[in-house]
Design an enzyme around this catalytic site. Structure first.
Site, PDB file in Angstrom:
ATOM      1  N   HIS A 153     -52.411 -18.750  -6.845  1.00 48.77           N
ATOM      2  CA  HIS A 153     -52.530 -18.359  -5.440  1.00 48.77           C
ATOM      3  C   HIS A 153     -53.934 -18.703  -4.941  1.00 48.77           C
ATOM      4  O   HIS A 153     -54.085 -19.263  -3.866  1.00 48.77           O
ATOM      5  CB  HIS A 153     -52.234 -16.866  -5.296  1.00 48.77           C
ATOM      6  CG  HIS A 153     -52.141 -16.404  -3.883  1.00 48.77           C
ATOM      7  ND1 HIS A 153     -51.267 -16.962  -2.982  1.00 48.77           N
ATOM      8  CD2 HIS A 153     -52.814 -15.435  -3.202  1.00 48.77           C
ATOM      9  CE1 HIS A 153     -51.394 -16.360  -1.809  1.00 48.77           C
ATOM     10  NE2 HIS A 153     -52.328 -15.433  -1.912  1.00 48.77           N
ATOM     11  N   PHE A 160     -50.002 -10.199   1.655  1.00 46.95           N
ATOM     12  CA  PHE A 160     -50.423  -8.889   2.154  1.00 46.95           C
ATOM     13  C   PHE A 160     -49.229  -7.933   2.087  1.00 46.95           C
ATOM     14  O   PHE A 160     -48.103  -8.291   2.422  1.00 46.95           O
ATOM     15  CB  PHE A 160     -50.890  -8.989   3.604  1.00 46.95           C
ATOM     16  CG  PHE A 160     -52.275  -9.571   3.764  1.00 46.95           C
ATOM     17  CD1 PHE A 160     -53.111  -9.779   2.688  1.00 46.95           C
ATOM     18  CD2 PHE A 160     -52.743  -9.905   5.031  1.00 46.95           C
ATOM     19  CE1 PHE A 160     -54.382 -10.305   2.849  1.00 46.95           C
ATOM     20  CE2 PHE A 160     -54.020 -10.430   5.212  1.00 46.95           C
ATOM     21  CZ  PHE A 160     -54.836 -10.634   4.118  1.00 46.95           C
ATOM     22  N   CYS A 216     -47.582 -14.132   2.614  1.00 44.86           N
ATOM     23  CA  CYS A 216     -47.887 -15.421   1.992  1.00 44.86           C
ATOM     24  C   CYS A 216     -46.937 -15.772   0.856  1.00 44.86           C
ATOM     25  O   CYS A 216     -46.988 -16.891   0.338  1.00 44.86           O
ATOM     26  CB  CYS A 216     -49.327 -15.422   1.499  1.00 44.86           C
ATOM     27  SG  CYS A 216     -50.486 -14.983   2.810  1.00 44.86           S
ATOM     28  N   LYS A 247     -55.261 -24.809  -2.581  1.00 42.77           N
ATOM     29  CA  LYS A 247     -55.773 -24.278  -1.311  1.00 42.77           C
ATOM     30  C   LYS A 247     -57.206 -24.731  -1.060  1.00 42.77           C
ATOM     31  O   LYS A 247     -57.680 -24.677   0.077  1.00 42.77           O
ATOM     32  CB  LYS A 247     -55.710 -22.745  -1.308  1.00 42.77           C
ATOM     33  CG  LYS A 247     -54.321 -22.159  -1.148  1.00 42.77           C
ATOM     34  CD  LYS A 247     -54.374 -20.640  -1.008  1.00 42.77           C
ATOM     35  CE  LYS A 247     -52.988 -20.033  -0.861  1.00 42.77           C
ATOM     36  NZ  LYS A 247     -52.229 -20.050  -2.120  1.00 42.77           N
ATOM     37  N   GLU A 270     -56.262 -12.409 -10.046  1.00 41.62           N
ATOM     38  CA  GLU A 270     -55.278 -13.352 -10.602  1.00 41.62           C
ATOM     39  C   GLU A 270     -55.733 -13.910 -11.947  1.00 41.62           C
ATOM     40  O   GLU A 270     -54.927 -14.051 -12.869  1.00 41.62           O
ATOM     41  CB  GLU A 270     -55.023 -14.485  -9.608  1.00 41.62           C
ATOM     42  CG  GLU A 270     -53.876 -15.386 -10.021  1.00 41.62           C
ATOM     43  CD  GLU A 270     -53.484 -16.392  -8.943  1.00 41.62           C
ATOM     44  OE1 GLU A 270     -52.446 -17.057  -9.107  1.00 41.62           O
ATOM     45  OE2 GLU A 270     -54.223 -16.505  -7.933  1.00 41.62           O
ATOM     46  N   HIS A 314     -55.167 -22.249   3.408  1.00 39.05           N
ATOM     47  CA  HIS A 314     -54.084 -21.298   3.119  1.00 39.05           C
ATOM     48  C   HIS A 314     -53.046 -21.365   4.222  1.00 39.05           C
ATOM     49  O   HIS A 314     -53.300 -20.968   5.357  1.00 39.05           O
ATOM     50  CB  HIS A 314     -54.673 -19.896   3.011  1.00 39.05           C
ATOM     51  CG  HIS A 314     -53.718 -18.873   2.475  1.00 39.05           C
ATOM     52  ND1 HIS A 314     -52.414 -19.159   2.175  1.00 39.05           N
ATOM     53  CD2 HIS A 314     -53.885 -17.550   2.177  1.00 39.05           C
ATOM     54  CE1 HIS A 314     -51.813 -18.073   1.721  1.00 39.05           C
ATOM     55  NE2 HIS A 314     -52.686 -17.090   1.711  1.00 39.05           N
TER      56      HIS A 314
END
Length: 417
Positions: free
Chosen positions: A305, A403, A165, A337, A316, A342
């Protein structure tokens, strides 16, 4: 060696809440949710039956029918968004040195639908490998910058970045470095993704990564809400054209903002889970600030994010409080998002566009779908819940985490002579 200044001179977007930059920006400011029941395949046996799909998109409106058939959707999306960005930037490549114009693109997965469909045909057949001759060129991620370079005759650096991502943010950072080191004048950068298919949804369901709020898809992406239960898959593309400042000025280009810093780091913690204390997130934001020569007090907005996962959002927010200290409470924070879903490898690109437009227009897009406060989050943080907020934005930071523990962050500043 004096580093060159890098500015944004062209934008293009193809997203679940708008198929152009104006539509996308309008959707963000009005808190539009792009989520709805999946229309592309039968979801009756899937745990998740919804996603943020593109709306009213027909590739043949932009591409020759025969040509479109040779392209995976993630390539189609990239070409459409890039066409908008090139027109937006008023580029006439015949008048420029195309040996110094490159394309650096990001995608996390690439031609997933093509791979799925070809393998399905093979395994349902008699064992004869009747493989489409365009199978490999449709699947590989680096084919996007290849197609863009061929279309516009661009002979500068040409490659793809893959960091889940964080892919398109890494692509932007690479582009930024090539230009400021005076190796290029212009680079088309961005990301695209097309994973709303059986393999994509089924795979992320198997990881328990997706929301399963099938009774209320439009509010399923709930970053920082107590009842968040996973991310909502999105699809599309974002293109950001970066240009050396003097080159842009010479051709009378419109300048959206200046890219002043990029940071990268690794969690070195787990293949999917973020570091619980947000150490990688704190490090990547620190690295971006140091690269930009800015302090935490210089940042007015962070496009986080913020995927709407139970662990990621907490990690975060802890990193922001830990790094920014008292300055954290002066920030606007939002997760777009909540509206787009996403977009995986394309997330960095479209969220950077949101940050750029926020800096340009002095307004922060909201985090929608907030219903219940979560005591895990510092109540003094301003997550810009449910409604856009006007304020002066001198600089905005955009975070993306992937990831594997890949972290990337970029900072955009108001352009000043």
């Amino acid at each position: 060696m004096e580093l060159k200044r890098v500015v944004v001179t062209g934008l293009g977007a193809l997203t679940p809440i708008g198929n152009t930059i104006p539509e996308f920006w309008d959707g963000l400011l009005n808190g539009v949710s792009g989520a709805g029941p999946i229309t592309g395949f039968d979801t009756s046996k899937f745990k998740t039956k919804f996603a943020c799909e593109l709306k009213n998109f027909n590739p043949e409106d932009f591409l020759d029918k025969k040509e479109a058939r040779k392209l995976d959707p993630f390539v189609q999306y990239a070409l459409v968004a890039t066409d908008e960005a090139v027109k937006d930037g008023n580029f006439d490549f015949s008048q420029l040195d195309t040996n110094r114009i490159g394309v650096i693109w990001g995608s996390g997965i690439g031609g997933f639908k093509t791979f799925q469909d070809e393998m399905k045909n093979f395994f349902l057949g008699d064992g004869t490998p009747r493989i489409n001759p365009f199978f490999i060129p449709k699947v590989i991620i680096d084919i996007v910058p290849g197609h863009i370079s061929i279309k516009y005759g661009l002979r500068g650096p040409n490659f793809a970045t893959v960091s889940a991502c964080a892919s398109s943010t890494n692509a932007m950072i690479d582009a930024y470095n090539y230009i400021r080191l005076n190796m290029c004048d212009v680079i088309i950068s961005g990301g695209s993704e097309a994973i709303i298919n059986e393999a994509g949804i089924g795979g992320f369901n198997a990881m328990h990564a997706l929301s399963t709020r099938n009774d209320d898809p439009k509010t399923a992406s709930r970053p920082f809400d107590k009842d968040r239960d996973g991310f909502v898959a999105g699809e599309g593309a974002g293109t950001i054209i970066l240009e050396e400042l003097e080159h842009a000025k010479k051709r009378g280009a419109k300048i959206y903002a200046e890219l002043v810093g990029g940071g990268m780091s690794a969690d070195a913690n787990h293949i999917t889970a973020p570091h619980p204390q947000g150490l990688g997130a704190k490090m990547v934001m620190t690295n971006a600030l140091n690269d930009a020569g800015l302090t935490t007090g210089d940042i007015d907005y962070i496009n986080v994010h913020g995927t709407s996962t139970p662990l990621g959002d907490i990690s975060e927010s802890r990193a922001i409080v830990d790094l920014f200290g008292e300055d954290a409470y002066k920030l606007n924070i939002s997760s777009t998002k909540s509206m787009t879903g996403h977009l995986l490898g394309a997330a960095g690109a479209i969220e950077a566009i949101a940050a750029i437009l926020a800096v340009k227009n002095d307004i922060v897009p909201p985090t929608i779908n907030h219903f219940t406060d979560d005591p895990e989050f510092d109540p003094k943080l301003n997550f810009t819940f449910n409604k856009a907020q006007k304020r002066t934005i001198r600089a905005a930071q955009s975070n993306t985490f992937g990831f594997g523990g890949h972290n990337a962050s970029v900072i955009f500043k108001k352009y000043e002579e």
